[in-house]
Design an enzyme around this catalytic site. Structure first.
Site, PDB file in Angstrom:
ATOM      1  N   ARG A  69      67.856  94.208  80.430  1.00 23.14           N
ATOM      2  CA  ARG A  69      68.256  94.306  78.618  1.00 23.14           C
ATOM      3  C   ARG A  69      66.855  94.673  78.020  1.00 23.14           C
ATOM      4  O   ARG A  69      66.886  95.519  76.857  1.00 23.14           O
ATOM      5  CB  ARG A  69      68.649  93.612  78.529  1.00 23.14           C
ATOM      6  CG  ARG A  69      70.027  92.961  79.074  1.00 23.14           C
ATOM      7  CD  ARG A  69      70.597  91.477  78.400  1.00 23.14           C
ATOM      8  NE  ARG A  69      69.871  90.621  79.621  1.00 23.14           N
ATOM      9  CZ  ARG A  69      70.346  89.626  79.932  1.00 23.14           C
ATOM     10  NH1 ARG A  69      71.422  89.280  79.077  1.00 23.14           N
ATOM     11  NH2 ARG A  69      70.077  88.814  80.468  1.00 23.14           N
ATOM     12  N   ARG A  94      78.189  94.050  77.010  1.00 21.21           N
ATOM     13  CA  ARG A  94      77.323  94.811  76.303  1.00 21.21           C
ATOM     14  C   ARG A  94      77.564  95.906  75.156  1.00 21.21           C
ATOM     15  O   ARG A  94      77.631  96.113  74.416  1.00 21.21           O
ATOM     16  CB  ARG A  94      76.096  95.342  76.783  1.00 21.21           C
ATOM     17  CG  ARG A  94      75.289  94.104  77.965  1.00 21.21           C
ATOM     18  CD  ARG A  94      73.860  94.643  78.456  1.00 21.21           C
ATOM     19  NE  ARG A  94      73.545  93.865  79.562  1.00 21.21           N
ATOM     20  CZ  ARG A  94      72.860  94.225  80.651  1.00 21.21           C
ATOM     21  NH1 ARG A  94      72.213  95.145  80.743  1.00 21.21           N
ATOM     22  NH2 ARG A  94      71.934  93.273  80.836  1.00 21.21           N
ATOM     23  N   GLU A 117      65.007  89.741  95.168  1.00 23.28           N
ATOM     24  CA  GLU A 117      65.828  89.415  93.291  1.00 23.28           C
ATOM     25  C   GLU A 117      65.720  87.675  93.751  1.00 23.28           C
ATOM     26  O   GLU A 117      67.110  87.349  93.672  1.00 23.28           O
ATOM     27  CB  GLU A 117      65.969  90.142  92.844  1.00 23.28           C
ATOM     28  CG  GLU A 117      66.604  89.336  91.447  1.00 23.28           C
ATOM     29  CD  GLU A 117      67.549  90.364  90.627  1.00 23.28           C
ATOM     30  OE1 GLU A 117      67.321  89.501  89.298  1.00 23.28           O
ATOM     31  OE2 GLU A 117      67.892  91.208  91.525  1.00 23.28           O
ATOM     32  N   LYS A 123      61.240  91.089  92.818  1.00 22.10           N
ATOM     33  CA  LYS A 123      61.402  90.418  92.142  1.00 22.10           C
ATOM     34  C   LYS A 123      62.310  89.506  91.672  1.00 22.10           C
ATOM     35  O   LYS A 123      63.305  89.089  91.999  1.00 22.10           O
ATOM     36  CB  LYS A 123      62.758  92.149  91.530  1.00 22.10           C
ATOM     37  CG  LYS A 123      63.450  91.552  90.065  1.00 22.10           C
ATOM     38  CD  LYS A 123      64.174  92.726  89.767  1.00 22.10           C
ATOM     39  CE  LYS A 123      64.746  93.035  88.691  1.00 22.10           C
ATOM     40  NZ  LYS A 123      65.889  93.791  88.151  1.00 22.10           N
ATOM     41  N   SER A 133      63.399  90.635  83.299  1.00 22.90           N
ATOM     42  CA  SER A 133      62.779  89.979  81.800  1.00 22.90           C
ATOM     43  C   SER A 133      63.825  88.843  82.026  1.00 22.90           C
ATOM     44  O   SER A 133      63.628  87.826  80.953  1.00 22.90           O
ATOM     45  CB  SER A 133      63.703  90.924  80.402  1.00 22.90           C
ATOM     46  OG  SER A 133      64.875  91.667  80.919  1.00 22.90           O
ATOM     47  N   GLY A 134      64.496  88.397  82.597  1.00 24.13           N
ATOM     48  CA  GLY A 134      65.730  87.102  82.401  1.00 24.13           C
ATOM     49  C   GLY A 134      66.100  86.840  81.220  1.00 24.13           C
ATOM     50  O   GLY A 134      65.735  85.509  80.581  1.00 24.13           O
ATOM     51  N   GLY A 135      65.831  87.016  80.191  1.00 36.34           N
ATOM     52  CA  GLY A 135      66.850  86.403  79.126  1.00 36.34           C
ATOM     53  C   GLY A 135      66.100  86.811  77.869  1.00 36.34           C
ATOM     54  O   GLY A 135      66.328  86.701  76.901  1.00 36.34           O
TER      55      GLY A 135
END
Length: 340
Positions: free
Chosen positions: A293, A30, A175, A220, A262-264
């Protein structure tokens, strides 16, 4: 505080969890996108910028998932991050898995590792003030995956992790992520729903067998979405409806809450889907966010490695946290998002 009380506090209405537990390789990627090296000092400054976003942390964030490095780290002025979070009444959490590694065989699947020595590590994290923990399992969809073996192995590891957390007085965030960006990533929304349902069924079976107190944990999960390379373009309402349907079929009402990854998704997609789910009535558990993110994207770019950019980066982070707070209440709109 009891496990259930911690879980309930993490699910405070209108608040969610900040996932700031990027591993060093992940945060290096990132930082590389904004031409920054991943140094200890820059990682510290970046987390300090987020944690000292006072309005966001006090009003919209109930817990923060940290790395081992960050749990013991201090801001530039010597104040520990734990003290900064405590001042905002935010519960510190800790990522305890050691990452997902290739599963033996030729299926392209992964198994999460980190159970060795976990009991001892959890005792140390508890001494440092961690109130909850997180373990991520990665479930891949391709022509031959997921296999039953992979689903069962990851579900079993999640259950072992969860019972060890509860033994240590730490709330486990479970998760199991069915990833949408793996290869080939062209699966349908319905395939995601079928796999997610099977994964959750196995996870809760293993949790029960391990003796995990379901009222002292959080889930999650991923949302029900087509693969990243699929031509399907479901509406926001379709994603919300299908996700809630799968969760209703598999998640016991005893679970105190569900905090989505949020998974992309884009920032606004993750917010819109969460808000639409919270407009669906009759759910036995509250739904909120546990985003990384999708909360940090804009703030990271505005910060750009410079402490003098803290105010504008914090304003962007606060805006995103506020929008997801509204989504957790089912009150977000695109107009509100763009008006700020």
């Amino acid at each position: 505080m009891s496990l259930n009380a911690i879980a309930q506090k993490l699910m405070t209405q209108g608040q969610g969890i900040l996932a700031a537990d990027e591993s060093e390789p992940t945060i290096a990627k990132r930082f590389a996108k904004i031409n920054l090296p991943s140094t200890l000092e820059l990682r510290r400054d970046y987390r300090e910028m987020l944690f000292r976003s006072t309005q966001a942390m006090q009003n919209y964030i109930s817990g923060v998932i940290l790395t081992e490095e960050t749990l013991e780290q201090s801001a530039a002025d010597g104040t520990t991050f734990r003290a900064i979070l405590a001042d905002a009444d935010v519960i510190p959490g800790i990522k305890v898995d050691r990452g997902a590694f290739p599963m033996p065989g030729d299926t392209g699947e992964k198994i999460t590792e980190g159970l060795d020595g976990l009991r001892q590590r959890l005792a140390r994290y508890g001494e440092l003030g961690a109130g909850f923990a997180k373990w991520r399992a990665v479930i891949t969809i391709n022509d031959i995956a997921p296999t039953r073996n992979n689903i069962r192995a990851n579900a079993h590891a999640l259950a072992r992790y969860a019972i060890l957390c509860q033994e240590a007085g730490i709330v486990p965030v479970v998760e199991p992520e069915v990833v949408g960006d793996g290869e080939p990533g062209n699966h349908s929304m319905e395939r995601c729903a079928q796999v997610t349902g099977e994964v959750l069924e196995n996870v809760f079976k293993e949790l029960r067998l391990a003796g995990v107190d379901l009222s002292g944990m959080l889930l999650k999960p991923n949302m029900i979405l087509p693969g990243i390379n699929s031509r399907e373009r479901p509406s926001v309402d379709e994603v919300a409806r299908r996700t809630v349907e799968v969760l209703r079929q598999q998640v016991p009402a005893a679970v105190p809450g569900i905090a989505f990854l949020s998974g992309g998704q884009t920032d606004e997609e993750a917010t819109a889907h969460l808000s639409a789910m919270n407009q669906i009535e009759g759910k036995p558990w509250p739904l909120t966010f546990s985003y990384g993110r999708a909360l940090q994207n804009v703030a990271l770019r505005l910060w750009a490695g410079r402490r003098e950019n803290f105010p504008q980066a914090q304003a962007a982070f606060t805006h995103r946290a506020h929008m997801n707070s509204l989504a957790a209440l089912g009150q977000w709109t695109n107009a509100l998002d763009r008006a700020a």
